[in-house]
Design a protein around this motif. Structure first.
Motif, mmCIF file in Angstrom:
data_model
loop_
_atom_site.group_PDB
_atom_site.id
_atom_site.type_symbol
_atom_site.label_atom_id
_atom_site.label_comp_id
_atom_site.label_asym_id
_atom_site.label_seq_id
_atom_site.Cartn_x
_atom_site.Cartn_y
_atom_site.Cartn_z
ATOM 1 N N GLY A 20 0.793 -1.227 0.000
ATOM 2 C CA GLY A 20 0.000 0.000 0.000
ATOM 3 C C GLY A 20 0.823 1.273 0.000
ATOM 4 N N SER A 21 2.129 1.164 0.225
ATOM 5 C CA SER A 21 2.976 2.353 0.201
ATOM 6 C C SER A 21 3.203 2.790 -1.243
ATOM 7 N N VAL A 22 3.618 4.032 -1.417
ATOM 8 C CA VAL A 22 3.871 4.576 -2.747
ATOM 9 C C VAL A 22 5.362 4.856 -2.877
ATOM 10 N N SER A 23 5.961 4.400 -3.970
ATOM 11 C CA SER A 23 7.381 4.623 -4.239
ATOM 12 C C SER A 23 7.519 5.431 -5.524
ATOM 13 N N THR A 24 8.622 6.175 -5.616
ATOM 14 C CA THR A 24 8.905 6.957 -6.813
ATOM 15 C C THR A 24 10.064 6.311 -7.558
ATOM 16 N N TYR A 25 9.907 6.186 -8.872
ATOM 17 C CA TYR A 25 10.903 5.536 -9.709
ATOM 18 C C TYR A 25 11.272 6.427 -10.884
ATOM 19 N N GLU A 26 12.436 6.169 -11.451
ATOM 20 C CA GLU A 26 12.884 6.851 -12.654
ATOM 21 C C GLU A 26 12.810 5.864 -13.810
ATOM 22 N N THR A 27 12.215 6.290 -14.897
ATOM 23 C CA THR A 27 12.076 5.424 -16.062
ATOM 24 C C THR A 27 13.384 5.360 -16.828
ATOM 25 N N VAL A 28 13.839 4.152 -17.125
ATOM 26 C CA VAL A 28 15.012 3.937 -17.966
ATOM 27 C C VAL A 28 14.558 3.842 -19.416
ATOM 28 N N ALA A 29 13.498 3.075 -19.665
ATOM 29 C CA ALA A 29 12.966 2.916 -21.020
ATOM 30 C C ALA A 29 11.577 2.308 -20.950
ATOM 31 N N THR A 30 10.798 2.580 -21.979
ATOM 32 C CA THR A 30 9.535 1.885 -22.179
ATOM 33 C C THR A 30 9.536 1.369 -23.609
ATOM 34 N N PHE A 31 8.873 0.255 -23.830
ATOM 35 C CA PHE A 31 8.750 -0.249 -25.194
ATOM 36 C C PHE A 31 7.497 -1.098 -25.332
ATOM 37 N N HIS A 32 6.998 -1.123 -26.558
ATOM 38 C CA HIS A 32 5.786 -1.869 -26.892
ATOM 39 C C HIS A 32 6.153 -3.006 -27.840
ATOM 40 N N VAL A 33 5.585 -4.175 -27.620
ATOM 41 C CA VAL A 33 5.802 -5.324 -28.492
ATOM 42 C C VAL A 33 4.517 -5.552 -29.280
ATOM 43 N N GLU A 34 4.585 -5.264 -30.580
ATOM 44 C CA GLU A 34 3.410 -5.388 -31.450
ATOM 45 C C GLU A 34 2.826 -6.795 -31.462
ATOM 46 N N GLU A 35 3.702 -7.809 -31.578
ATOM 47 C CA GLU A 35 3.246 -9.193 -31.735
ATOM 48 C C GLU A 35 2.361 -9.654 -30.587
ATOM 49 N N THR A 36 2.684 -9.193 -29.367
ATOM 50 C CA THR A 36 1.920 -9.631 -28.198
ATOM 51 C C THR A 36 1.059 -8.514 -27.620
ATOM 52 N N ASP A 37 1.178 -7.306 -28.184
ATOM 53 C CA ASP A 37 0.458 -6.118 -27.708
ATOM 54 C C ASP A 37 0.702 -5.881 -26.222
ATOM 55 N N GLU A 38 1.984 -5.957 -25.830
ATOM 56 C CA GLU A 38 2.368 -5.748 -24.437
ATOM 57 C C GLU A 38 3.278 -4.526 -24.338
ATOM 58 N N ASP A 39 3.131 -3.800 -23.229
ATOM 59 C CA ASP A 39 3.972 -2.649 -22.953
ATOM 60 C C ASP A 39 4.819 -2.944 -21.729
ATOM 61 N N PHE A 40 6.108 -2.670 -21.850
ATOM 62 C CA PHE A 40 7.063 -2.917 -20.776
ATOM 63 C C PHE A 40 7.654 -1.604 -20.314
ATOM 64 N N ILE A 41 8.010 -1.538 -19.038
ATOM 65 C CA ILE A 41 8.695 -0.388 -18.497
ATOM 66 C C ILE A 41 9.909 -0.890 -17.722
ATOM 67 N N ILE A 42 11.054 -0.317 -18.032
ATOM 68 C CA ILE A 42 12.303 -0.619 -17.324
ATOM 69 C C ILE A 42 12.572 0.596 -16.457
ATOM 70 N N PHE A 43 12.805 0.381 -15.170
ATOM 71 C CA PHE A 43 12.890 1.515 -14.251
ATOM 72 C C PHE A 43 13.881 1.238 -13.127
ATOM 73 N N ALA A 44 14.236 2.307 -12.429
ATOM 74 C CA ALA A 44 15.161 2.215 -11.300
ATOM 75 C C ALA A 44 14.637 3.092 -10.175
ATOM 76 N N GLU A 45 15.097 2.822 -8.958
ATOM 77 C CA GLU A 45 14.687 3.667 -7.847
ATOM 78 C C GLU A 45 15.197 5.075 -8.082
ATOM 79 N N GLU A 46 14.376 6.050 -7.734
ATOM 80 C CA GLU A 46 14.762 7.445 -7.899
ATOM 81 C C GLU A 46 15.970 7.756 -7.005
ATOM 82 N N GLY A 47 16.876 8.575 -7.516
ATOM 83 C CA GLY A 47 17.989 9.036 -6.702
ATOM 84 C C GLY A 47 19.292 8.304 -6.915
ATOM 85 N N ALA A 48 19.394 7.462 -7.931
ATOM 86 C CA ALA A 48 20.671 6.797 -8.206
ATOM 87 C C ALA A 48 21.697 7.860 -8.605
#
Length: 101
Positions: A20-48
């Motif tokens: 139930g807690s809320v965390s803040t992250y920094e996005t490294v990359a997002t990408f969509h895969v057409e074949e499976t219609d899925e969206d992925f997000i690669i992220f890291a903890e904020e403040g690196a």
């Protein structure tokens, strides 16, 4: 009521954790895969710090579910990868990203 903010800049985002807690992250990359219609997000903890080895995490997400959270920061619902094929796909994308740098 939370309102979908549509296509947003996900440089930083908030996610509600299992406890139930809320965390803040920094996005490294997002990408969509057409074949499976899925969206992925690669992220890291904020403040690196610059020069530190970045520990990245990956999840599925639905861009249509991104809503405006506190202070105007996007709130993203993250979903665990469901199978080995997804993990292998993400690994290949990360490998390609590292080769480009």
């Amino acid at each position: 009521m939370l309102e979908n903010v549509g296509e947003v800049d996900l440089e930083f985002f908030m996610a509600v954790e299992d406890d139930g807690s809320v965390s803040t992250y920094e996005t490294v990359a997002t990408f969509h895969v057409e074949e499976t219609d899925e969206d992925f997000i690669i992220f890291a903890e904020e403040g690196a710090q610059e020069g530190e080895e970045l520990e990245v995490m990956v999840a599925l997400y639905n861009p249509a579910e991104v809503v405006e959270g506190n202070a105007g920061m996007p709130l993203v619902t993250l979903y665990a990868l469901e199978n080995e094929e997804q993990a292998e796909l993400v690994e290949a994308v990360l490998h390609d990203m590292m080769e480009e740098e």
